[in-house]
Design a protein around this motif. Structure first.
Motif, short mmCIF file in Angstrom:
data_model
loop_
_atom_site.label_atom_id
_atom_site.label_comp_id
_atom_site.label_asym_id
_atom_site.label_seq_id
_atom_site.Cartn_x
_atom_site.Cartn_y
_atom_site.Cartn_z
N SER A 165 3.77 0.88 5.84
CA SER A 165 2.42 0.49 6.31
C SER A 165 3.34 -0.67 7.67
O SER A 165 4.30 -1.77 6.61
N LEU A 168 2.14 -4.21 6.32
CA LEU A 168 2.83 -5.49 4.60
C LEU A 168 4.49 -5.42 5.52
O LEU A 168 5.09 -6.37 5.35
N ALA A 200 -1.12 3.84 7.88
CA ALA A 200 -2.10 2.81 6.41
C ALA A 200 -3.36 2.71 7.40
O ALA A 200 -4.31 2.47 6.41
N LEU A 223 6.95 -1.25 -3.71
CA LEU A 223 6.08 -1.21 -3.31
C LEU A 223 5.15 -0.44 -2.11
O LEU A 223 4.28 -0.40 -2.14
N SER A 225 5.63 2.14 -0.25
CA SER A 225 5.31 3.14 -0.77
C SER A 225 3.95 3.46 -2.04
O SER A 225 3.78 3.89 -1.93
N GLN A 226 4.37 2.64 -2.87
CA GLN A 226 3.04 2.65 -4.09
C GLN A 226 2.31 1.97 -3.14
O GLN A 226 0.91 2.66 -3.93
N GLU A 227 1.81 1.40 -2.67
CA GLU A 227 0.61 0.69 -1.70
C GLU A 227 0.09 1.69 -0.98
O GLU A 227 -1.14 1.96 -0.43
N PHE A 228 0.77 3.43 -0.92
CA PHE A 228 0.50 4.18 0.65
C PHE A 228 -0.47 5.13 -0.62
O PHE A 228 0.10 5.58 -1.30
N THR A 229 -2.15 5.52 0.03
CA THR A 229 -2.08 6.15 -0.61
C THR A 229 -2.72 8.37 -0.33
O THR A 229 -2.85 8.42 -1.38
#
Length: 268
Positions: A165, A168, A200, A223, A225-229
Motif C-alpha cells: 500500500s 500506508l 491497494a 500490518l 501485508s495484513q491490511e492487503f486483502t
C-alpha cells in the motif's frame, strides 16, 4: 554471519538487455546443467527493493538468486530506474518494470525456462512493483499504461515484506519519505498518481498472490501485508525484513516453499 546486502555471490550466467537504457538489463542465473537437460524448469523473476532509491540495485539479490538457481530454477533479476532517475519522471520505474516483465518470458525461454510456470517475486519496494504489475489488467481508463491486459504472464505472484500500500507507506513515512520521492508527493497531493500506481487501490490481480512477511520486520511492518486483502498471507515468526531474501536465514526454507508453490495456498 555477513549481511545479505553485502555478501558476494557468483556473477550471473548472462546479462541481457530488455531496453535501451543502461538500467534496462536482466541478470539470468541458470540451474545445474543436469537439471536443464532433464527438461524445462520453472522461471522465478526477482524484483529488488530498496525503497525505490537509486542507492539500491539488483546486486543485493545475488545470494538469493544464486540459491534459487542451485535449487533448480531459471532465475531472472531485472534492473530498473529508481526514483528520480528517469527523464519521464515518476512513471519511469513503472515503465521499466512493465517492459521487463512483459519481455522476460521470451528472454528466458531459450535458456530452458518453462514460461507456463512463471513466478513473479519482489522484496520490499519490489513487492509493490510485482503486485502493481500483476494488477495492470484492472488499471482504469486513461492510466499512463494503456491496456487492457487480458492476461498476466505470471502463474503466481509473491510479495516478500512488500510495500503493498503506497498510501500506508506515505502515512507511516517508511524509508524517510521514500514513497513521496517516488510519486512526487503524498496521496492527497497527487491522488491521480496513487490511483494507478498503488496495488491497494487497484482490483485484485487475476492470478494467485501470496504475501510473505516476517513478524519481527521493523522496516516494513507486518500490518502492511495484513491490511492487503488480495492474497494469502504467510507470517514467519522471528523473521526480520532481510531474512526473507537471505538463504542463510532460518526463514529461508519457508520462503523457498512459497516460491516452489507448496505453501501458496496452505496454512502459515
Amino acid at each position: 554471519m555477513t549481511s545479505v546486502l553485502d555478501r558476494p555471490s557468483p556473477a550471473p550466467d548472462l546479462t541481457v538487455p530488455y531496453g535501451t537504457r543502461p538500467e534496462h538489463v536482466i541478470d539470468l542465473r541458470l540451474p545445474p546443467s543436469a537439471r536443464r537437460q532433464a527438461g524445462r524448469v520453472p522461471l522465478i523473476v526477482l524484483v529488488h527493493g530498496g525503497f525505490w532509491r537509486p542507492a539500491y540495485d539488483r546486486r543485493h539479490l545475488g545470494p538469493m538468486a544464486d540459491a534459487l538457481a542451485a535449487a533448480g530454477y531459471v532465475v531472472a533479476v531485472p534492473e530498473y530506474r529508481r526514483a528520480g532517475m528517469a527523464e519521464e519522471g515518476w512513471t519511469g520505474p513503472f515503465n521499466d518494470i512493465a517492459a521487463a516483465l512483459d519481455r522476460i518470458g521470451d528472454i528466458a525461454a531459450p535458456h530452458g525456462a518453462d514460461i507456463s510456470r512463471i513466478t513473479w517475486a519482489g522484496h520490499s519496494a519490489g513487492g509493490h512493483l510485482v503486485l502493481w504489475a500483476a494488477a495492470r489488467p484492472g488499471l482504469p481508463a486513461g492510466s499512463p499504461w494503456p491496456g487492457p491486459w487480458s492476461l498476466c504472464p505470471a502463474a503466481h505472484v509473491v510479495s516478500l515484506a512488500g510495500c503493498s500500500s503506497l498510501r500506508l507507506c506515505a502515512e507511516w513515512n517508511l524509508g524517510s519519505g521514500a514513497v513521496r520521492l517516488l510519486m512526487g508527493g503524498g496521496p492527497d497531493d497527487v491522488p491521480e498518481r496513487y490511483a494507478v500506481a498503488d496495488p491497494a487501490a487497484l482490483p485484485a490481480p487475476p492470478v494467485p498472490v501470496t504475501l510473505v512477511h516476517g513478524i519481527d520486520d521493523d522496516t516494513v511492518p507486518l500490518l502492511m501485508s495484513q491490511e492487503f486483502t488480495a492474497g494469502h498471507l504467510v507470517e514467519i515468526p522471528g523473521a526480520g525484513h532481510f531474512d526473507l531474501i537471505d538463504p542463510q536465514s532460518r526463514a529461508w526454507p519457508r520462503v523457498l516453499s512459497v516460491l516452489a508453490g507448496t505453501r501458496s495456498q496452505g496454512s502459515p
